[in-house]
Design an enzyme around this catalytic site. Structure first.
Site, mmCIF file in Angstrom:
data_model
loop_
_atom_site.group_PDB
_atom_site.id
_atom_site.type_symbol
_atom_site.label_atom_id
_atom_site.label_comp_id
_atom_site.label_asym_id
_atom_site.label_seq_id
_atom_site.Cartn_x
_atom_site.Cartn_y
_atom_site.Cartn_z
ATOM 1 N N HIS A 176 -37.499 -17.201 -6.643
ATOM 2 C CA HIS A 176 -38.026 -15.965 -6.047
ATOM 3 C C HIS A 176 -37.211 -15.650 -4.777
ATOM 4 O O HIS A 176 -36.735 -16.564 -4.114
ATOM 5 C CB HIS A 176 -39.512 -16.177 -5.712
ATOM 6 N N PRO A 177 -37.058 -14.371 -4.430
ATOM 7 C CA PRO A 177 -36.179 -14.012 -3.297
ATOM 8 C C PRO A 177 -36.497 -14.664 -1.948
ATOM 9 O O PRO A 177 -35.604 -14.759 -1.097
ATOM 10 C CB PRO A 177 -36.336 -12.490 -3.206
ATOM 11 N N VAL A 178 -37.730 -15.089 -1.699
ATOM 12 C CA VAL A 178 -37.982 -15.757 -0.410
ATOM 13 C C VAL A 178 -37.599 -17.240 -0.433
ATOM 14 O O VAL A 178 -37.558 -17.878 0.617
ATOM 15 C CB VAL A 178 -39.460 -15.637 0.078
ATOM 16 N N LYS A 179 -37.313 -17.784 -1.617
ATOM 17 C CA LYS A 179 -36.974 -19.212 -1.707
ATOM 18 C C LYS A 179 -35.502 -19.438 -1.341
ATOM 19 O O LYS A 179 -34.805 -18.501 -0.983
ATOM 20 C CB LYS A 179 -37.306 -19.723 -3.113
ATOM 21 N N HIS A 180 -35.019 -20.663 -1.460
ATOM 22 C CA HIS A 180 -33.692 -20.984 -0.900
ATOM 23 C C HIS A 180 -32.558 -20.176 -1.513
ATOM 24 O O HIS A 180 -31.667 -19.715 -0.820
ATOM 25 C CB HIS A 180 -33.404 -22.475 -1.061
#
Ligand code: PLP
Length: 398
Positions: A192-196
Site C-alpha cells: 500500500h502507498p503508505v508502506k515502505h
C-alpha cells in the site's frame, strides 16, 4: 472551540503534511509503461520477477503475490487450515486486517495484550491463552519494530501452531540480526502507498515451506491447478481442476512491475526513515510527559510509524484537542490504532472494553507524527517545532 491555547500561527504550514506517502520516480513510471506496451498486463512474467525479488530480499525460498496485504493474510489463514471453531492468537494494536483474516475463515481471534514499551504482543501473556482450539499465532511488527519472534516461534513449535507474521510495517527490519521473513512459517508484506515501497495496492506472503507455497498459489487463483502432478485425472491439455474454494486474488503485472522497481529503492528509503527518526529522537528528547518510541536492543526497526504518547496527567487538554491543534497547523498526525476489538463489529461478537488494558491506555494517549522518506529535513524541523509549541501551550505547570 477556544483557540487561545493554539500554537502560534507563524508555525502553520502552507499545506497539510501527510503522515505517510509514496515516493515514485521516472524508473517506476517507465517500468509500468513498459508493461502497458507489452503482451501481458496480468498473469504475465512480471509477477514471478516481483515475487523472486521479494523472496531474495527476505531470504526465503518462495513468495506469492496477492492483490493486497489483506488478501495475502486471508491466504495465509487458508494455508494454515484455519476454520470454524479454531482460535488464533493476535494483537489488538493493529490494522483490522490482521484479525479480519481469521474471521474470513470462520475462525475466532483471541486478543492478547501488548508490551507497554514496544506496543507489540507480549509473549509472556500468550501461553495462558493457548488451548486445544488454538491453531495459529498472528504477530504484528507494530510501527516496524519486530515482535519477539524467537519466543513466539518457540511457543508455536511447542504447541504445534502455525506462526504467521504480519510484517506490513516491517519490510527490511531485522530481529537478532535476521531479516523479517525468515522467522515465521508465513510472513506478509503490504505494498500500500503508505508502506515502505508500493505497488499501488499489493501484498505478498514469503515462506520456506513448499506445502504452504502450493496452497497459496491455488488460493489466489480460484482454488485451481493445472499442474499435471496435482491433477486427480487428466482430460487433456486444456484441463484444470478446482480442488478447493479459492478467490481471484491475483496481482496485475502493472502492480508487480511497479513493486519490483520500488524494491530497488527499499534500502535507501529505510535509511532515510531511520535518519528522520534520529532527528525526531534528538529534537524531541526531554519533553516530560511525552513518551518517545522505545526500541528493544535486539530489534532493528525499519520504521513505518513514529508514534509519541502524551501522558494525560501532564496536559491541560485531551489527546483529541492536542490532535486537532496539530491538524490546525497542517501537520497530518494520525492515530494508530483503535484496538481492533473496540470496533462495533467486534463488540457485537462479544469482545468487551477492558480486555487489553495496556493497548487501551496506549490508544488513549498516542499520536503518530509524519514519517516517510520523501520528507525533507525542513519538514521534520517544522514538525518538531510544532510538537514543542503544542507541548508548551498545553503543559500543566507543576
Ligand atoms: C497495511 C496493513 C495491512 C493490510 O494491507 P493492505 O495491503 O492495505 O491490504 C495489514 N496489517 C497491517 C498491520 C497493516 O498496516
Amino acid at each position: 472551540m477556544d483557540h487561545s491555547h493554539d500554537a502560534p500561527a507563524s508555525l502553520k504550514r502552507d499545506a497539510m503534511l501527510p503522515y505517510g506517502q509514496q515516493w515514485l520516480d521516472d524508473a517506476d513510471i517507465e517500468a509500468v509503461v513498459n508493461v502497458l506496451r507489452g503482451d501481458f498486463i496480468t498473469q504475465g512474467p512480471s509477477i514471478l520477477a516481483f515475487e523472486q525479488k521479494v523472496a531474495d530480499y527476505a531470504g526465503t525460498t518462495y513468495a506469492v503475490a496477492f492483490t493486497n496485504g489483506t488478501a495475502a493474510l486471508h491466504g495465509a489463514c487458508f494455508a494454515a487450515n484455519i476454520g470454524p471453531g479454531d482460535e488464533v492468537i493476535t494483537t489488538p494494536l493493529t490494522f483490522i486486517a490482521s484479525s479480519n483474516c481469521v474471521l474470513y475463515q470462520g475462525g475466532t481471534p483471541v486478543f492478547v495484550d501488548v508490551d507497554p514499551h514496544t506496543y507489540n504482543i507480549d509473549p509472556d501473556h500468550i501461553e495462558q491463552h493457548i488451548n486445544e482450539k488454538t491453531r495459529a499465532i498472528i504477530g504484528v511488527d507494530f510501527t516496524g519494530q519486530p515482535i519477539q519472534a524467537d519466543r513466539i516461534k518457540q511457543l508455536a513449535d511447542t504447541h504445534n501452531l502455525v506462526f504467521i507474521e504480519d510484517a506490513a510495517h516491517s519490510l527490511g527490519a531485522e530481529y537478532k540480526g535476521i531479516k523479517i521473513g525468515k522467522w515465521a512459517h508465513m510472513t506478509m508484506f503490504s505494498f500500500h502507498p503508505v508502506k515502505h515501497v508500493t505497488s499501488g495496492e499489493g501484498g505478498i506472503i514469503v515462506t520456506d515451506d513448499e506445502h504452504y507455497y502450493r496452497k497459496l498459489l491455488h488460493f489466489r487463483n480460484h482454488g485451481m491447478t493445472r499442474d499435471p502432478a496435482e491433477l486427480q485425472r487428466n482430460d487433456g491439455p486444456w484441463y484444470y481442476e478446482m480442488q478447493s474454494l479459492g478467490y481471484n486474488y491475483r496481482m496485475t503485472d502493472l502492480q508487480a512491475a511497479l513493486g519490483a522497481s520500488q524494491m530497488d529503492k527499499l534500502d535507501s528509503f529505510i535509511e532515510r526513515r531511520r535518519a528522520i527518526v534520529e532527528q525526531y529522537n534528538h529534537e524531541l528528547a526531554g519533553l516530560e510527559g511525552v513518551v518517545l518510541p522505545y526500541q528493544a536492543p535486539e530489534a532493528h526497526s525499519s520504521w513505518h510509524l513514529y508514534v509519541i504518547r502524551w501522558e494525560p496527567e501532564y496536559f491541560s487538554v485531551s489527546r483529541r484537542e492536542l490532535f486537532e491543534q496539530f491538524r490546525a497547523m497542517n501537520i497530518g498526525v494520525n492515530v494508530h490504532y483503535i484496538p481492533v476489538y473496540l470496533q462495533p463489529y467486534y463488540q457485537e461478537k462479544g469482545y468487551r472494553q477492558g480486555l487489553c488494558p495496556v493497548a487501551e491506555h496506549y490508544y488513549d494517549t498516542c499520536i503518530t507524527l509524519p514519517l516517510f522518506p520523501k520528507m525533507t529535513d525542513e519538514d521534520v524541523k517544522d514538525v518538531c517545532n510544532i510538537v514543542r509549541s503544542v507541548y508548551e501551550q498545553n503543559r500543566i505547570n507543576r
